[in-house]
Motif scaffolding. Sequence first.
Motif, PDB file in Angstrom:
ATOM      1  N   VAL A   1       4.083  -8.145   3.305  1.00 31.71           N
ATOM      2  CA  VAL A   1       2.872  -7.350   3.540  1.00 31.71           C
ATOM      3  C   VAL A   1       1.915  -7.989   4.545  1.00 31.71           C
ATOM      4  O   VAL A   1       0.849  -7.428   4.806  1.00 31.71           O
ATOM      5  CB  VAL A   1       2.118  -7.092   2.216  1.00 31.71           C
ATOM      6  CG1 VAL A   1       3.024  -6.442   1.204  1.00 31.71           C
ATOM      7  CG2 VAL A   1       1.507  -8.375   1.660  1.00 31.71           C
TER       8      VAL A   1
ATOM      9  N   TYR B   1      -1.601  -5.435  -3.134  1.00 32.51           N
ATOM     10  CA  TYR B   1      -0.489  -6.269  -3.589  1.00 32.51           C
ATOM     11  C   TYR B   1      -0.982  -7.640  -4.026  1.00 32.51           C
ATOM     12  O   TYR B   1      -2.046  -8.112  -3.590  1.00 32.51           O
ATOM     13  CB  TYR B   1       0.548  -6.420  -2.471  1.00 32.51           C
ATOM     14  CG  TYR B   1       1.208  -5.126  -2.089  1.00 32.51           C
ATOM     15  CD1 TYR B   1       2.320  -4.649  -2.781  1.00 32.51           C
ATOM     16  CD2 TYR B   1       0.701  -4.349  -1.045  1.00 32.51           C
ATOM     17  CE1 TYR B   1       2.922  -3.458  -2.436  1.00 32.51           C
ATOM     18  CE2 TYR B   1       1.297  -3.150  -0.695  1.00 32.51           C
ATOM     19  CZ  TYR B   1       2.400  -2.707  -1.396  1.00 32.51           C
ATOM     20  OH  TYR B   1       2.997  -1.525  -1.069  1.00 32.51           O
TER      21      TYR B   1
ATOM     22  N   CYS C   1       8.740   1.634   7.989  1.00 35.51           N
ATOM     23  CA  CYS C   1       7.547   1.372   7.191  1.00 35.51           C
ATOM     24  C   CYS C   1       7.802   1.678   5.718  1.00 35.51           C
ATOM     25  O   CYS C   1       7.353   0.952   4.828  1.00 35.51           O
ATOM     26  CB  CYS C   1       6.373   2.192   7.720  1.00 35.51           C
ATOM     27  SG  CYS C   1       5.776   1.660   9.335  1.00 35.51           S
TER      28      CYS C   1
ATOM     29  N   ASP D   1      -4.312  -1.734   2.994  1.00 33.18           N
ATOM     30  CA  ASP D   1      -3.030  -1.619   2.295  1.00 33.18           C
ATOM     31  C   ASP D   1      -2.629  -2.957   1.680  1.00 33.18           C
ATOM     32  O   ASP D   1      -2.078  -3.023   0.589  1.00 33.18           O
ATOM     33  CB  ASP D   1      -1.931  -1.166   3.271  1.00 33.18           C
ATOM     34  CG  ASP D   1      -2.175   0.255   3.766  1.00 33.18           C
ATOM     35  OD1 ASP D   1      -2.856   1.010   3.046  1.00 33.18           O
ATOM     36  OD2 ASP D   1      -1.706   0.585   4.857  1.00 33.18           O
TER      37      ASP D   1
ATOM     38  N   LYS E   1       9.820  -1.051   4.179  1.00 40.39           N
ATOM     39  CA  LYS E   1       9.013  -2.247   3.978  1.00 40.39           C
ATOM     40  C   LYS E   1       8.087  -2.075   2.772  1.00 40.39           C
ATOM     41  O   LYS E   1       7.911  -2.998   1.969  1.00 40.39           O
ATOM     42  CB  LYS E   1       8.184  -2.514   5.238  1.00 40.39           C
ATOM     43  CG  LYS E   1       7.742  -3.955   5.379  1.00 40.39           C
ATOM     44  CD  LYS E   1       7.211  -4.199   6.771  1.00 40.39           C
ATOM     45  CE  LYS E   1       6.960  -5.679   7.013  1.00 40.39           C
ATOM     46  NZ  LYS E   1       6.475  -5.950   8.369  1.00 40.39           N
ATOM     47  N   THR E   2       7.514  -0.883   2.644  1.00 40.23           N
ATOM     48  CA  THR E   2       6.635  -0.615   1.501  1.00 40.23           C
ATOM     49  C   THR E   2       7.425  -0.660   0.202  1.00 40.23           C
ATOM     50  O   THR E   2       6.959  -1.192  -0.815  1.00 40.23           O
ATOM     51  CB  THR E   2       5.959   0.748   1.668  1.00 40.23           C
ATOM     52  OG1 THR E   2       5.215   0.756   2.886  1.00 40.23           O
ATOM     53  CG2 THR E   2       5.027   1.049   0.502  1.00 40.23           C
TER      54      THR E   2
ATOM     55  N   PHE F   1       0.688  -5.651   7.122  1.00 40.62           N
ATOM     56  CA  PHE F   1       0.055  -4.409   6.683  1.00 40.62           C
ATOM     57  C   PHE F   1      -1.419  -4.405   7.094  1.00 40.62           C
ATOM     58  O   PHE F   1      -2.014  -5.435   7.382  1.00 40.62           O
ATOM     59  CB  PHE F   1       0.144  -4.267   5.158  1.00 40.62           C
ATOM     60  CG  PHE F   1       1.516  -3.863   4.652  1.00 40.62           C
ATOM     61  CD1 PHE F   1       2.645  -4.017   5.450  1.00 40.62           C
ATOM     62  CD2 PHE F   1       1.683  -3.342   3.394  1.00 40.62           C
ATOM     63  CE1 PHE F   1       3.905  -3.671   4.983  1.00 40.62           C
ATOM     64  CE2 PHE F   1       2.929  -2.985   2.903  1.00 40.62           C
ATOM     65  CZ  PHE F   1       4.047  -3.150   3.715  1.00 40.62           C
TER      66      PHE F   1
ATOM     67  N   ASP G   1       6.709  -3.119  -2.869  1.00 43.90           N
ATOM     68  CA  ASP G   1       6.458  -2.629  -4.231  1.00 43.90           C
ATOM     69  C   ASP G   1       7.385  -3.332  -5.240  1.00 43.90           C
ATOM     70  O   ASP G   1       6.961  -3.683  -6.345  1.00 43.90           O
ATOM     71  CB  ASP G   1       6.674  -1.115  -4.292  1.00 43.90           C
ATOM     72  CG  ASP G   1       5.583  -0.349  -3.553  1.00 43.90           C
ATOM     73  OD1 ASP G   1       4.513  -0.946  -3.324  1.00 43.90           O
ATOM     74  OD2 ASP G   1       5.811   0.822  -3.200  1.00 43.90           O
TER      75      ASP G   1
END
Length: 289
Positions: free
Chosen positions: A87, A98, A18, A94, A21-22, A90, A26
Amino acid sequence: MTALKTIAVLAVLLAAGCADKTKEADRLNGEAKAEVCRIKESLPPMAATLTAAEREAAVAGALAALSEKVRKSPALIAKTGEVNAVVKDFKPSDRFTYLFDASRLDESTVRQIVEAQCPFEFIDDAVEAPAEAPAADALGEPSADGGFVDEAAMAAAEDAGIAAADAQFAAEAERDRLLAEAEAARARKEALQAERELLAEQRRQAEASAQAVAAAPKVSCPYNVANPLKCASRDRQPTACAWNFDACGMPRLYKQESKTTCNGKMSADEAAGRIIIVDGCRGLFVPEF
């Protein structure tokens, strides 16, 4: 204890996945914001001589123009598409942190990006404007020498942006449709499975009942021509004689032994398992078959 260790290891791996992936989301989100700033740099410069009210109006106009451009920019649509690919799984809370859909970028979001990363600058239009004036972009802005980009190129760029946005929306709609069909198919499968299980249970019960009937001891009729049931009405009073209707069926008069006729003087009481003789009848009774 081993199970707990396994769960702990899986939790660590899941958290690491996770986090990766985040981090990727970003990074791509930062590139999308940088693309907004790049498009912003294509706007004409604003003069330093403007009053406060004029600056506010100029910024509002620039933001409106910029918001329109970013929603039609093929480069930004492609970049937000990359963000969306990361994402899309997500949680909603969350996901909306984005820039995953260029066509939904509103003016307030564009303003936040500009203020945080590339604020508007006011320059002396009499001295610096010619040196700072950007070349025309692909959307038809005037170039430094006063010319304009070909209208066909502008239309092609806009069409490409709209087509890319439409394709993304169509893909999301198709995914939702396929998910709905899969859910409906799963529900039908569960209903069919429940129906099969019910039919199987009914079949098992029917077989068990048949086996119980087959296993039950057979009772044979004790009366026949060689051994008939003798029943007589005494003093013309009704007389009841036991009769097994399950084993023998209905009775019939085999032989009359009384002088009084027996026609119509015998009746069957199946519920009580007996025959009733009246009016002085005396006779021998056997099964009807």
